[in-house]
Scaffold this motif. Structure first.
Motif, PDB file in Angstrom:
ATOM      1  N   SER A  27       0.896  -1.241  -0.008  1.00 37.24           N
ATOM      2  CA  SER A  27       0.179   0.047  -0.151  1.00 37.24           C
ATOM      3  C   SER A  27       0.737   1.257  -0.027  1.00 37.24           C
ATOM      4  N   GLY A  28       2.051   1.146   0.502  1.00 40.80           N
ATOM      5  CA  GLY A  28       2.735   2.146   0.746  1.00 40.80           C
ATOM      6  C   GLY A  28       3.296   2.612  -0.423  1.00 40.80           C
ATOM      7  N   ARG A  29       3.818   1.489  -1.245  1.00 36.94           N
ATOM      8  CA  ARG A  29       4.369   1.698  -2.365  1.00 36.94           C
ATOM      9  C   ARG A  29       3.670   2.128  -3.560  1.00 36.94           C
ATOM     10  N   ALA A  30       2.324   1.757  -3.421  1.00 39.02           N
ATOM     11  CA  ALA A  30       1.467   1.970  -4.415  1.00 39.02           C
ATOM     12  C   ALA A  30       1.057   3.635  -4.218  1.00 39.02           C
ATOM     13  N   TYR A  31       1.026   3.980  -3.065  1.00 37.44           N
ATOM     14  CA  TYR A  31       0.707   5.499  -2.777  1.00 37.44           C
ATOM     15  C   TYR A  31       1.936   6.349  -3.213  1.00 37.44           C
ATOM     16  N   LEU A  32       3.044   5.815  -3.051  1.00 36.68           N
ATOM     17  CA  LEU A  32       4.213   6.621  -3.298  1.00 36.68           C
ATOM     18  C   LEU A  32       4.428   6.467  -4.860  1.00 36.68           C
TER      19      LEU A  32
ATOM     20  N   LEU B 159      -0.873  -7.076  -2.562  1.00 38.51           N
ATOM     21  CA  LEU B 159      -1.230  -6.327  -3.552  1.00 38.51           C
ATOM     22  C   LEU B 159      -2.038  -4.932  -3.664  1.00 38.51           C
ATOM     23  N   ALA B 160      -1.507  -3.824  -3.925  1.00 40.18           N
ATOM     24  CA  ALA B 160      -2.108  -2.675  -3.906  1.00 40.18           C
ATOM     25  C   ALA B 160      -2.195  -1.817  -4.833  1.00 40.18           C
ATOM     26  N   ALA B 161      -3.176  -0.834  -4.906  1.00 37.38           N
ATOM     27  CA  ALA B 161      -3.257  -0.009  -5.978  1.00 37.38           C
ATOM     28  C   ALA B 161      -3.685   1.433  -5.528  1.00 37.38           C
ATOM     29  N   PRO B 162      -3.072   2.393  -6.060  1.00 37.22           N
ATOM     30  CA  PRO B 162      -3.451   3.974  -5.449  1.00 37.22           C
ATOM     31  C   PRO B 162      -4.749   4.353  -5.514  1.00 37.22           C
ATOM     32  N   VAL B 163      -5.607   4.888  -4.698  1.00 37.82           N
ATOM     33  CA  VAL B 163      -6.670   5.810  -4.984  1.00 37.82           C
ATOM     34  C   VAL B 163      -6.467   7.209  -5.044  1.00 37.82           C
TER      35      VAL B 163
END
Length: 260
Positions: free
Chosen positions: A145-150, A207-211
């Motif tokens: 989640s952190g890497r997705a945001y970054l 697994l993460a994706a940014p909003v």
């Protein structure tokens, strides 16, 4: 502008909040001297802050040990944030659908400093090895989640966030050099989603994706938990990533419709 230069800054309120934040999993109870040290204030100020917080019902003193601890009353403050957070309201039905589609636990996290904080969750039907309650914080540099945001920030903003990170080796899998972390963030930019495999906890993969908000600025991240006991990285990316991306896009579209 520093706190000392800001004439509107209320130092007493700041000290009171520092006392509340001093209590955590490592410091569940404290005596007055420990409160002062943990909050970074002198003992006289700590005594005034503790007395006030005790009178308001946020702190109580054990009659036997004479040590202080937080009360459940403090949870109202955090709950009020969640209850008033429109993003959480918008995201909840999409997170629920993601949990149903994947069969795994789904989460929404928001950035706070160099961390991501859990603000919403839908628990999947299967056991997950790690439980992090709402309000828990996880570091940006080694989490999906952190890497997705970054990955959704511009280069300067991304570097500014990472500069304040303490690159701790949580497991033997944790990436702790900026070069390695930059590579993973660039990969997330290309793919649209980020991954983490056992870098914070063994057995834990996500697994993460940014909003993004209506201005295209990242405000949160969606992630799905994929325990390594059930998933390989390849299978998770192939079968879960499309659903995570669709969930993040749906939340982003709904946010833009509301002009948040």
């Amino acid at each position: 502008m520093s706190e000392d230069e800001n004439i509107l800054f209320n130092h007493s309120l700041g000290k009171g909040l520092a006392v509340l934040k001093a209590f955590n999993a490592r410091r569940r109870t404290m005596n007055l001297s420990e409160v002062a040290q943990a909050a970074g204030i002198n003992k006289s100020s700590a005594q005034r802050m503790i007395h006030t917080l005790e009178a308001l019902g946020y702190v109580r003193k054990n009659a036997v040990t004479k040590r202080f601890q937080l009360t459940a009353e403090i949870m109202e403050i955090g709950y009020n944030y969640l209850a008033s957070n429109t993003l959480v309201d918008v995201a909840n039905p999409f997170l629920a659908e993601l949990a149903q589609v994947t069969g795994e636990t789904t989460n929404l996290t928001e950035p706070v400093g160099q961390d991501m904080i859990y603000v919403a969750r839908f628990v999947g039907p299967k056991f997950i090895p790690i439980h992090l309650p709402l309000g828990s914080r996880i570091p940006m540099y080694c989490t999906a989640s952190g890497r997705a945001y970054l990955s959704a920030l511009d280069q300067a903003q991304m570097l500014e966030r990472l500069e304040g990170c303490e690159l701790v080796q949580h497991t033997h899998q944790t990436l702790t050099t900026l070069e390695q972390i930059f590579e993973r963030i660039e990969q997330a930019r290309r793919n649209g989603f980020a991954t983490n495999c056992e870098e914070l906890f063994l057995g834990d993969m996500a697994l993460a994706a940014p909003v993004r908000n209506s201005d295209g600025i990242p405000v949160a991240a969606v992630h799905v938990v994929a325990p390594t006991s059930r998933w390989t990285v390849e299978d998770a990316e192939r079968r879960l990533a499309p659903a995570v991306l669709e969930c993040a896009r749906a939340i982003t579209t709904s946010i833009r419709a509301l002009q948040l």
